[in-house]
Design a protein around this motif. Structure first.
Motif, mmCIF file in Angstrom:
data_model
loop_
_atom_site.group_PDB
_atom_site.id
_atom_site.type_symbol
_atom_site.label_atom_id
_atom_site.label_comp_id
_atom_site.label_asym_id
_atom_site.label_seq_id
_atom_site.Cartn_x
_atom_site.Cartn_y
_atom_site.Cartn_z
ATOM 1 N N ASP A 135 0.924 -1.271 0.074
ATOM 2 C CA ASP A 135 0.065 0.012 -0.059
ATOM 3 C C ASP A 135 0.884 1.223 -0.173
ATOM 4 N N LEU A 136 0.812 2.078 -1.099
ATOM 5 C CA LEU A 136 1.672 3.100 -1.157
ATOM 6 C C LEU A 136 1.320 4.363 -0.137
ATOM 7 N N GLY A 137 0.233 4.288 0.111
ATOM 8 C CA GLY A 137 -0.179 5.225 1.196
ATOM 9 C C GLY A 137 -0.702 6.627 0.593
ATOM 10 N N ILE A 138 -1.123 6.570 -0.634
ATOM 11 C CA ILE A 138 -1.688 7.910 -1.295
ATOM 12 C C ILE A 138 -3.051 7.951 -1.715
ATOM 13 N N ARG A 139 -3.961 7.003 -1.160
ATOM 14 C CA ARG A 139 -5.300 7.009 -1.638
ATOM 15 C C ARG A 139 -5.861 8.090 -0.940
ATOM 16 N N GLY A 140 -6.644 9.022 -1.997
ATOM 17 C CA GLY A 140 -6.990 10.309 -1.526
ATOM 18 C C GLY A 140 -6.234 11.530 -1.744
ATOM 19 N N ARG A 141 -4.850 11.218 -1.973
ATOM 20 C CA ARG A 141 -4.045 12.386 -2.326
ATOM 21 C C ARG A 141 -4.264 12.978 -3.355
ATOM 22 N N THR A 142 -4.204 14.318 -3.716
ATOM 23 C CA THR A 142 -4.384 14.886 -4.806
ATOM 24 C C THR A 142 -2.983 14.984 -5.703
ATOM 25 N N ALA A 143 -3.011 14.487 -6.879
ATOM 26 C CA ALA A 143 -2.088 14.433 -7.709
ATOM 27 C C ALA A 143 -2.150 15.286 -9.083
ATOM 28 N N ASP A 195 -1.186 17.765 -3.075
ATOM 29 C CA ASP A 195 -0.029 16.768 -2.422
ATOM 30 C C ASP A 195 0.874 16.406 -3.163
ATOM 31 N N ILE A 196 0.641 16.096 -4.567
ATOM 32 C CA ILE A 196 1.642 15.344 -5.249
ATOM 33 C C ILE A 196 1.844 16.112 -6.552
ATOM 34 N N LEU A 197 3.153 16.703 -6.922
ATOM 35 C CA LEU A 197 3.222 17.462 -8.194
ATOM 36 C C LEU A 197 4.445 16.767 -9.080
ATOM 37 N N ALA A 230 -4.411 4.182 -9.944
ATOM 38 C CA ALA A 230 -4.478 2.973 -9.687
ATOM 39 C C ALA A 230 -4.092 2.568 -8.045
ATOM 40 N N GLU A 231 -3.505 3.706 -7.436
ATOM 41 C CA GLU A 231 -3.150 3.680 -6.059
ATOM 42 C C GLU A 231 -4.087 4.485 -5.182
ATOM 43 N N GLY A 232 -5.184 4.957 -5.875
ATOM 44 C CA GLY A 232 -6.207 5.563 -5.282
ATOM 45 C C GLY A 232 -6.076 7.103 -5.268
ATOM 46 N N ALA A 233 -5.240 7.751 -5.821
ATOM 47 C CA ALA A 233 -4.818 9.310 -5.947
ATOM 48 C C ALA A 233 -5.972 9.401 -6.624
ATOM 49 N N ARG A 234 -6.382 11.028 -6.402
ATOM 50 C CA ARG A 234 -7.128 11.828 -7.222
ATOM 51 C C ARG A 234 -6.299 12.657 -8.416
ATOM 52 N N VAL A 235 -6.461 12.318 -9.719
ATOM 53 C CA VAL A 235 -5.359 12.800 -10.707
ATOM 54 C C VAL A 235 -6.120 13.888 -11.667
ATOM 55 N N VAL A 236 -5.067 14.876 -11.878
ATOM 56 C CA VAL A 236 -5.236 15.901 -12.739
ATOM 57 C C VAL A 236 -4.555 15.637 -14.024
ATOM 58 N N ILE A 237 -5.379 15.291 -15.068
ATOM 59 C CA ILE A 237 -4.635 15.042 -16.364
ATOM 60 C C ILE A 237 -4.316 16.525 -16.959
ATOM 61 N N CYS A 238 -3.152 16.586 -17.631
ATOM 62 C CA CYS A 238 -3.398 17.777 -18.475
ATOM 63 C C CYS A 238 -2.563 17.748 -19.776
ATOM 64 N N GLY A 239 -2.586 18.870 -20.400
ATOM 65 C CA GLY A 239 -1.894 18.985 -21.517
ATOM 66 C C GLY A 239 -2.561 19.878 -22.652
ATOM 67 N N ARG A 240 -1.690 20.372 -23.920
ATOM 68 C CA ARG A 240 -2.662 21.158 -24.695
ATOM 69 C C ARG A 240 -3.597 20.320 -25.523
#
Length: 257
Positions: free
Chosen positions: A2-10, A82-84, A29-39
């Motif tokens: 368990d990587l311990g990042i469930r619910g973290r914002t990335a 939380d994660i950049l 896949a580890e439960g982080a909330r992810v912001v996908i970005c690009g042009r």
């Protein structure tokens, strides 16, 4: 594990393809909330729709207001970051004798300035909360400059110097700062470089690609999901004692420790 990042914002920069996308999917896949970005906003939204908890944002991070708009969108969707994960396309290939002052300025503006701006926006909150992960998806050119990639070598080395300095300054606040250095991973960027180098050497692309693969000790190109898994670990709670490090994910290609 368990990587311990469930619910973290990335926030994962340049995550509509390649290593950025692979990292975003691994974090999700580890439960982080992810912001996908690009042009390519449509692609960002399509990838986000495939993940458990994610949003897609169309953004040009080289625009002066790009970093601020991205972080504002992330905070609106999920709260504090939380994660950049710092990432962007590399500059065009070319040797050192082929570049101009303008080229060097452009490389620095694309590889360093947007990332510094992003860090400045999220770092105060990370330090205040006592937890944060900053990870740059860089290149093995940081430790072994790559032929025909002079601009990338220059810009990524500058970014590495900035992040190493930063890592020491914020380590006591629970914020880690690392770089992950890909070797030859099976992405569109690798195809681009194979095509360029093959033309320079006057051989076929398939021949050059086969030679390049044979030079890798593990005998193959890396898979994007393999790289993404390592990136997710460096962004995890489990990696809390790793900071100020440039870790290679290159199949043993760089012949130094």
């Amino acid at each position: 594990m368990d990587l311990g990042i469930r619910g973290r914002t990335a926030v994962v920069c340049a995550s509509t393809a390649g290593l950025g996308e692979a990292t975003a999917r691994a974090l999700a896949a580890e439960g982080a909330r992810v912001v996908i970005c690009g042009r390519r906003g449509d692609v960002a939204k399509a990838i986000a729709a495939e993940l458990p908890e994610a949003v897609g944002v169309e953004i040009d991070l080289t625009a002066p207001d790009g970093p601020a708009r991205l972080i504002a969108a992330a905070e609106e969707a999920f709260g504090p970051v939380d994660i950049l994960v710092l990432n962007n396309p590399g500059p065009p290939p070319g040797g050192s004798s082929d570049i101009s002052d303008t080229d060097i300025v452009a490389a620095t503006e694309s590889l360093v300035l947007p990332h510094q701006r992003l860090v400045s926006l999220v770092l105060p909150g990370m330090r205040e909360r006592g937890w944060g992960r900053i990870l740059a998806l860089a290149s093995i050119g940081v430790v072994a400059p790559i032929p025909s990639l002079a601009l990338s070598n220059i810009g990524r080395a500058a970014l590495a110097g900035y992040l190493k300095t930063l890592a020491t300054e914020v380590a006591g606040d629970g914020v880690t700062v690392n770089l992950l250095l890909p070797g030859r991973i099976a992405t569109a960027r690798t195809v681009q470089m194979n095509t360029y180098r093959a033309a320079k050497e006057g051989v076929g692309v398939e021949e050059f690609a086969a030679r390049a693969q044979a030079a890798i000790p593990v005998g193959r190109y890396g898979k994007p999901d393999e790289f993404g898994a390592v990136a997710a670990f460096l962004c995890s709670e489990a990696a809390s004692y790793i900071t100020g490090t440039a870790l290679r994910c290159d199949g043993g290609a760089v012949p130094t420790l």
